[in-house]
Design a protein around this motif. Structure first.
Motif, PDB file in Angstrom:
ATOM      1  N   PRO A  46       0.836  -1.197   0.000  1.00 21.51           N
ATOM      2  CA  PRO A  46       0.000   0.000   0.000  1.00 21.51           C
ATOM      3  C   PRO A  46       0.871   1.247   0.000  1.00 21.51           C
ATOM      4  N   ARG A  47       0.387   2.278  -0.688  1.00 23.14           N
ATOM      5  CA  ARG A  47       1.133   3.531  -0.750  1.00 23.14           C
ATOM      6  C   ARG A  47       1.056   4.224   0.603  1.00 23.14           C
ATOM      7  N   ALA A  48       2.176   4.719   1.060  1.00 20.21           N
ATOM      8  CA  ALA A  48       2.228   5.423   2.331  1.00 20.21           C
ATOM      9  C   ALA A  48       1.938   6.900   2.109  1.00 20.21           C
ATOM     10  N   SER A  49       1.283   7.509   3.070  1.00 14.64           N
ATOM     11  CA  SER A  49       1.023   8.937   2.972  1.00 14.64           C
ATOM     12  C   SER A  49       2.217   9.708   3.534  1.00 14.64           C
ATOM     13  N   VAL A  50       2.366  10.923   3.054  1.00 14.27           N
ATOM     14  CA  VAL A  50       3.439  11.805   3.476  1.00 14.27           C
ATOM     15  C   VAL A  50       2.802  13.102   3.950  1.00 14.27           C
ATOM     16  N   ALA A  51       3.254  13.630   5.079  1.00 10.29           N
ATOM     17  CA  ALA A  51       2.734  14.908   5.566  1.00 10.29           C
ATOM     18  C   ALA A  51       3.472  16.051   4.879  1.00 10.29           C
ATOM     19  N   ILE A  52       2.694  16.943   4.276  1.00  8.66           N
ATOM     20  CA  ILE A  52       3.278  18.146   3.671  1.00  8.66           C
ATOM     21  C   ILE A  52       2.592  19.357   4.296  1.00  8.66           C
ATOM     22  N   PRO A  53       3.302  20.486   4.398  1.00  7.09           N
ATOM     23  CA  PRO A  53       2.652  21.676   4.942  1.00  7.09           C
ATOM     24  C   PRO A  53       1.923  22.454   3.846  1.00  7.09           C
ATOM     25  N   LEU A  54       0.662  22.744   4.085  1.00 10.96           N
ATOM     26  CA  LEU A  54      -0.087  23.672   3.238  1.00 10.96           C
ATOM     27  C   LEU A  54      -0.151  24.996   3.997  1.00 10.96           C
ATOM     28  N   TYR A  55       0.058  26.078   3.300  1.00  8.28           N
ATOM     29  CA  TYR A  55       0.083  27.383   3.959  1.00  8.28           C
ATOM     30  C   TYR A  55      -1.241  28.102   3.786  1.00  8.28           C
ATOM     31  N   PHE A  56      -1.870  28.374   4.937  1.00  9.85           N
ATOM     32  CA  PHE A  56      -3.088  29.171   5.006  1.00  9.85           C
ATOM     33  C   PHE A  56      -2.791  30.393   5.865  1.00  9.85           C
ATOM     34  N   LEU A  57      -3.784  31.221   6.070  1.00  6.20           N
ATOM     35  CA  LEU A  57      -3.604  32.438   6.850  1.00  6.20           C
ATOM     36  C   LEU A  57      -4.203  32.256   8.245  1.00  6.20           C
ATOM     37  N   ARG A  58      -3.403  32.609   9.254  1.00  4.49           N
ATOM     38  CA  ARG A  58      -3.874  32.602  10.636  1.00  4.49           C
ATOM     39  C   ARG A  58      -3.609  33.998  11.176  1.00  4.49           C
ATOM     40  N   ASP A  59      -4.659  34.685  11.562  1.00  2.57           N
ATOM     41  CA  ASP A  59      -4.551  36.070  12.051  1.00  2.57           C
ATOM     42  C   ASP A  59      -3.819  36.953  11.045  1.00  2.57           C
ATOM     43  N   GLY A  60      -4.080  36.756   9.759  1.00  3.53           N
ATOM     44  CA  GLY A  60      -3.533  37.604   8.709  1.00  3.53           C
ATOM     45  C   GLY A  60      -2.120  37.285   8.262  1.00  3.53           C
ATOM     46  N   GLY A  85      -8.806  25.018   0.074  1.00  3.87           N
ATOM     47  CA  GLY A  85      -8.940  25.744   1.327  1.00  3.87           C
ATOM     48  C   GLY A  85      -8.814  24.861   2.552  1.00  3.87           C
ATOM     49  N   PRO A  86      -8.970  25.474   3.726  1.00  2.00           N
ATOM     50  CA  PRO A  86      -8.850  24.734   4.975  1.00  2.00           C
ATOM     51  C   PRO A  86      -9.971  23.717   5.145  1.00  2.00           C
ATOM     52  N   THR A  87      -9.656  22.631   5.852  1.00  2.00           N
ATOM     53  CA  THR A  87     -10.673  21.646   6.195  1.00  2.00           C
ATOM     54  C   THR A  87     -11.582  22.240   7.276  1.00  2.00           C
ATOM     55  N   GLY A  88     -12.619  21.520   7.644  1.00  2.00           N
ATOM     56  CA  GLY A  88     -13.537  22.003   8.675  1.00  2.00           C
ATOM     57  C   GLY A  88     -12.833  22.321   9.981  1.00  2.00           C
ATOM     58  N   SER A  89     -11.946  21.433  10.420  1.00  2.00           N
ATOM     59  CA  SER A  89     -11.252  21.679  11.684  1.00  2.00           C
ATOM     60  C   SER A  89     -10.208  22.789  11.539  1.00  2.00           C
ATOM     61  N   THR A  95      -7.748  30.741   7.253  1.00  2.00           N
ATOM     62  CA  THR A  95      -8.497  31.248   6.102  1.00  2.00           C
ATOM     63  C   THR A  95      -7.561  31.166   4.895  1.00  2.00           C
ATOM     64  N   THR A  96      -8.076  31.522   3.729  1.00  2.00           N
ATOM     65  CA  THR A  96      -7.253  31.506   2.524  1.00  2.00           C
ATOM     66  C   THR A  96      -7.596  32.693   1.637  1.00  2.00           C
ATOM     67  N   GLU A  97      -6.626  33.122   0.866  1.00  2.00           N
ATOM     68  CA  GLU A  97      -6.826  34.164  -0.143  1.00  2.00           C
ATOM     69  C   GLU A  97      -6.927  33.553  -1.536  1.00  2.00           C
ATOM     70  N   LEU A  98      -6.608  32.263  -1.645  1.00  2.00           N
ATOM     71  CA  LEU A  98      -6.606  31.616  -2.963  1.00  2.00           C
ATOM     72  C   LEU A  98      -8.026  31.309  -3.420  1.00  2.00           C
ATOM     73  N   PRO A  99      -8.316  31.521  -4.709  1.00  2.00           N
ATOM     74  CA  PRO A  99      -9.627  31.111  -5.215  1.00  2.00           C
ATOM     75  C   PRO A  99      -9.672  29.594  -5.377  1.00  2.00           C
ATOM     76  N   ARG A 100     -10.852  29.027  -5.282  1.00  2.00           N
ATOM     77  CA  ARG A 100     -11.020  27.585  -5.494  1.00  2.00           C
ATOM     78  C   ARG A 100     -10.909  27.317  -6.995  1.00  2.00           C
ATOM     79  N   LEU A 101     -10.022  26.395  -7.366  1.00  2.00           N
ATOM     80  CA  LEU A 101      -9.816  26.057  -8.775  1.00  2.00           C
ATOM     81  C   LEU A 101     -10.800  24.976  -9.198  1.00  2.00           C
ATOM     82  N   THR A 102     -11.314  25.106 -10.407  1.00  2.00           N
ATOM     83  CA  THR A 102     -12.255  24.100 -10.921  1.00  2.00           C
ATOM     84  C   THR A 102     -11.538  22.938 -11.589  1.00  2.00           C
TER      85      THR A 102
END
Length: 195
Positions: A46-60, A85-89, A95-102
């Protein structure tokens, strides 16, 4: 007519006697649970998952949020994941400034320093913070055939950067190509980068 009817009766009787002689008793449908599904090869791992950092905005300001992915080398999928964008948790603090890509963008990594992101049509130009989100996320993803830089701003993702990875992180940048517009952003201003 009588001969063909008799022949058919004889064939049917022979088939019935043959089945009875095999010791297979007649039965109704037997309910035995979930139908069988495809078999896997014992050599398949089975393929193993790898943790990568996604950058969102926290307090600007930028903050990394670790996400598990199965193919961090698929840079287009990483950009699409970031644009979702960010997950529910995560949304409790991010928050994010990026638009959602289709659609998934086409992403290439040139000369070990520049990520080129070709966006789908009709995506508006990004804000400065959105460009920083994208540049910092891609700068810390291991592109195909490059050493993996890591993030030190959150302890759950990675360990300290070796000196060579620090310099390559600072040297990395992102060029975004939209529909009639282009923008470039350096990763030098990313949290944890050193110049």
């Amino acid at each position: 007519m009588k001969g063909s009817r008799a022949g058919a009766l004889l064939v049917g009787l022979t088939a019935a006697l043959t089945l009875a002689a095999c010791g297979v008793p007649p039965s109704d449908v037997i309910q035995a649970g979930v139908p069988a599904s495809g078999m896997t090869s014992p050599s398949a791992t089975p393929r193993a998952s790898v943790a990568i950092p996604l950058y969102f905005l926290r307090d600007g300001d930028l903050a990394s949020y670790p996400r598990k992915v199965y193919d961090p080398g698929n840079l287009g999928a990483v950009v699409r994941l970031l644009s979702d964008g960010p997950t529910g948790s995560e949304a409790e603090t991010a928050t994010t400034e990026l638009p959602r890509l289709t659609d998934t963008p086409n992403v290439t990594f040139d000369d070990g320093k520049v990520f080129s992101v070709q966006l789908p049509k009709n995506v508006p130009p990004f804000s400065h913070l959105a460009m920083r989100q994208l540049a910092c996320t891609l700068a810390r993803v291991k592109p195909p055939s490059a050493p993996a830089p890591t993030d030190t701003s959150r302890g759950s993702v990675a360990s300290a950067l070796p000196p060579t990875a620090q310099h390559s992180l600072v040297d990395r940048s992102v060029q975004v190509l939209g529909d009639g517009w282009a923008m470039t952003q350096s990763a030098a201003s990313c949290p944890g980068s050193q110049g």
